[in-house]
Enzyme design. Structure first.
Site, PDB file in Angstrom:
ATOM      1  N   GLY A  13      -7.002  -0.420  -4.522  1.00  0.00           N
ATOM      2  CA  GLY A  13      -6.633   0.621  -3.559  1.00  0.00           C
ATOM      3  C   GLY A  13      -7.664   0.688  -2.444  1.00  0.00           C
ATOM      4  O   GLY A  13      -8.422  -0.264  -2.217  1.00  0.00           O
ATOM      5  N   PHE A  14      -7.718   1.824  -1.752  1.00  0.00           N
ATOM      6  CA  PHE A  14      -8.616   1.944  -0.608  1.00  0.00           C
ATOM      7  C   PHE A  14     -10.077   1.719  -1.000  1.00  0.00           C
ATOM      8  O   PHE A  14     -10.797   0.980  -0.332  1.00  0.00           O
ATOM      9  CB  PHE A  14      -8.453   3.305   0.057  1.00  0.00           C
ATOM     10  CG  PHE A  14      -7.159   3.440   0.814  1.00  0.00           C
ATOM     11  CD1 PHE A  14      -6.994   2.801   2.026  1.00  0.00           C
ATOM     12  CD2 PHE A  14      -6.113   4.206   0.316  1.00  0.00           C
ATOM     13  CE1 PHE A  14      -5.811   2.917   2.738  1.00  0.00           C
ATOM     14  CE2 PHE A  14      -4.923   4.324   1.012  1.00  0.00           C
ATOM     15  CZ  PHE A  14      -4.767   3.685   2.228  1.00  0.00           C
ATOM     16  N   VAL A  79      -6.526  -3.417 -17.277  1.00  0.00           N
ATOM     17  CA  VAL A  79      -7.734  -3.076 -18.032  1.00  0.00           C
ATOM     18  C   VAL A  79      -7.342  -2.071 -19.104  1.00  0.00           C
ATOM     19  O   VAL A  79      -6.638  -1.090 -18.824  1.00  0.00           O
ATOM     20  CB  VAL A  79      -8.801  -2.468 -17.104  1.00  0.00           C
ATOM     21  CG1 VAL A  79     -10.003  -1.993 -17.907  1.00  0.00           C
ATOM     22  CG2 VAL A  79      -9.227  -3.483 -16.057  1.00  0.00           C
ATOM     23  N   GLU A 170       5.495  16.118   4.164  1.00  0.00           N
ATOM     24  CA  GLU A 170       6.018  14.936   4.850  1.00  0.00           C
ATOM     25  C   GLU A 170       7.387  14.530   4.299  1.00  0.00           C
ATOM     26  O   GLU A 170       8.304  14.198   5.058  1.00  0.00           O
ATOM     27  CB  GLU A 170       5.002  13.785   4.760  1.00  0.00           C
ATOM     28  CG  GLU A 170       3.835  14.039   5.716  1.00  0.00           C
ATOM     29  CD  GLU A 170       2.621  13.132   5.515  1.00  0.00           C
ATOM     30  OE1 GLU A 170       1.807  13.048   6.436  1.00  0.00           O
ATOM     31  OE2 GLU A 170       2.495  12.530   4.436  1.00  0.00           O
TER      32      GLU A 170
END
Lengths: 437, 437
Positions: A13-14, A79, A170
């Site tokens: 991810g980020f 994992v 949103e």
């Protein structure tokens, strides 16, 4: 030959991706482990869920992003645990040794103990979630078009979004656009404008992490779009075609075919696995507490960043689970690894630079907070668009997304509104494809 | 008020959609029934299966295409039978009355009686098939990257495409591009160029419906891409990680993780349902025989077109199951309905205008037959690109696809190579997401 320092990063991810990329000129061997083969630009997932963008527009293959970075290998796998003493990460089918571990496994949806709600109120965290919600939304309109019973039709055209944070706002805003613009000429028996959109929020404000001026402006914009806001309202039950709410004035039942969950998140269960392996307690949020070097206290080889870390700001407030925090943490961790390998002094403690935050409300408005400035309305929306386009990782996606948005904006079209992958739970609604495809 | 003449069209593919659109200025009420909410541009499905395009690039919502056509309503639902005497179509949850019925329900894959093969050799007919094949292809490379046993790695990097028609050749060509260009810098432990791609064909030529000059040129191009062609070879068994072939020189087993089926099609089962309802026999291909007005003989209210119709050319040869045939038949049917309603003379018998056919072979070559002319090589490829772009129904898709293709062409990139929707059958390979998403 001395083996290089092994950095294992869990999560693409980020935070994890930024860590890996920032290590590109450092003399280490990086292994990035993810269950998926792509990096997902989560802030735009609601656009996929409402048919404005295609999954590939907001997802870039990790191998493609990192193809030129020779010191980084990617491992697609899951994992399942840790052997901290041996400095090993346990995957389902192999074991990886590390010198430094960066846990950036992110968070998933939380139903606050009511996991059975997930069937009727899907979350919005993965590409599959998004295409599933997209299918539900457009299927509801299709079923309503075929329905002759007015009560049932009303139920099919009632959409409930739970959670008044950015994702919920949103989603609700995009739903309003769909019913007022996108679908307006598409049906012969129903008027899509009659769709009822309800946004449920447990607290006293939507977008409650924003300054109150913006919060109020956002609430006004949301109501202008015809969305009903229920503040101070708790969900107490979700079943097929019905939800139960506890409102300030009592219990309310709403008949609805489509409920979407944007209310809570909880960290990946690996937080618990790592914490118990090394004998510490997770924060009550389930996140792993880290010190100002983003290490687990007493474990300089273990970094935890992003949504799975409980990291307190200099004033003791926990940092929010947003992309900019994870990215800045990833950058910090890469630098710290480099500095320590060189044997230099420890870097300054991590300090989050809040460059602002923003959320869109439908196709013309947004709220933004940048430093001391607050914006709302169309200018904030343009700013939001610009910043999000700039952030999308790959060149192609940026142009494609811009192109698709421009087209959608001027034509009100949403071309990606495909109803795909009917799963078993939807089979009762739509016989479509259940047998042949 | 006299009720309008009711035309029910079953299927929103090339034939059904063309029929509905051509009726737009005719004083009839059209109902287009499809199980899906979109029209699929099937000729480019192999691009989705190989990550070059996104599903929404080749699928347009039917309601969007027909939104302005006020005499047409769309019904998303599944037809399960007919009451021919009462002139009714039976859907799962309702019954539709027609004055004229146009059956354009298309075809699905045929495994020649070995339906169990589908699990290991998926077909390529739907968007879900394409995203599933895409997942299988890219998962095989991921698993190979993690594999230490050289035999198993070889098995994972062996791809078998069954069927040497256009779909099979296009799939195999795109696979060659992926292994030689797209993925070339992506892995650290395997060399994607070592992937072995085998194209299995029961007859003596690939693209056997083309003139022999093109067939030979196509075979050369395919071999230049490093693809092995097995002619005169029958599949006699498909199981997990292994296929059995009957070749001219005996039985051969190939260890392979990824098999794709592009060998046979059979009409939608509705052909049998309609034929037995009105007491006729289907052709041995399973298709419904039609006369030169595209009606079932003796039933001027029943038209059958496209892949589900057995329609003979003026020289007695059955027309192939390709988009241009279906489109021309749809146009003819719409005109015939109009002419009969006006009470004019019957139109001329249907005559298929073969404007040519073409297939691509990888990213630089194609074969094309247009009238008396045959082309191959790069010029044919450009022509193929142009014609396919022009045919894609919606303005937006055309530009988006062009943009994406240009980008992919010059960069060898395939940005849509997401591994998504892991279904239960893949769970044993990839623990990814099986629990959380």
């Amino acid at each position: 030959m001395v083996q290089k320092h092994q950095v294992v990063v869990i999560g693409g991810g980020f935070g994890g991706l930024e860590t890996a990329r920032r290590l590109r000129r450092v003399d280490v061997a990086v292994t990035l482990v993810d269950r998926r083969n792509f990096h997902l630009f989560q802030p735009l997932l609601y656009q996929v869920a409402t048919g404005g963008l295609s999954p590939a527009n907001i997802a870039s293959p990790l191998r493609s992003i990192l193809r030129r970075q020779k010191n980084c290998q990617i491992l697609m796998g899951e994992v399942i645990g840790f052997h901290a003493r041996q400095k090993q990460v346990v995957l389902r089918d192999k074991v990886l040794s590390y010198d430094t571990l960066v846990l950036a496994a992110g968070a998933g949806p939380s139903y606050f103990g009511n996991d059975g709600w997930k069937t009727y109120a899907p979350p919005l965290k993965t590409i599959e979630d998004a295409t599933s919600i997209r299918g539900r939304i457009y299927t509801s309109f299709e079923l309503a078009e075929n329905e002759t019973d007015p009560e049932r039709r009303k139920e099919l055209l009632t959409f409930v979004v739970i959670g008044g944070g950015p994702t919920g706002v949103e989603l609700a805003g995009a739903l309003a656009d769909i019913s007022h613009h996108t679908l307006v000429h598409d049906f012969r028996h129903i008027n899509p404008k009659e769709a009822r959109i309800i946004l449920v929020e447990a607290g006293g404000a939507i977008l409650s992490t924003y300054p109150s001026k913006l919060t109020q402006s956002a609430a006004r914009k949301v109501q202008e779009l015809g969305i009903e806001i229920r503040m101070h309202t708790m969900v107490t039950g979700i079943e097929k075609d019905r939800i139960e709410l506890k409102t300030p004035s009592g219990v309310e039942h709403i008949a609805t075919h489509t409920v979407m969950w944007a209310a809570g998140v909880k960290p990946n269960p690996l937080s618990q696995a790592l914490a118990s392996e090394i004998g510490i307690d997770c924060h009550k949020s389930g996140r792993i507490p880290v010190n100002s070097q983003l290490n687990i206290e007493g474990h300089p080889d273990l970094f935890v960043i992003g949504d799975i870390a409980h990291c307190e700001d200099h004033d003791g407030k926990p940092l929010p689970g947003v992309a900019p925090v994870a990215i800045q943490q990833g950058r910090y961790v890469a630098r710290t690894i480099q500095v320590r390998l060189r044997g230099d002094l420890e870097p300054e403690p991590f300090r989050y630079q809040n460059r602002g935050s923003m959320a869109t409300i439908g196709r013309k408005a947004a709220v933004a907070e940048i430093g001391k400035f607050t914006f709302s309305g169309f200018f904030a929306w343009l700013l939001w668009l610009l910043i999000h386009l700039m952030q999308i990782v790959q060149f192609q996606n940026r142009l494609l997304v811009f192109f698709q948005w421009s087209y959608s904006y001027f034509t009100y079209n949403r071309s990606a509104r495909l109803i795909t992958q009917p799963s078993s739970e939807r089979a009762q609604d739509l016989p479509a494809d259940s047998k042949e495809s």
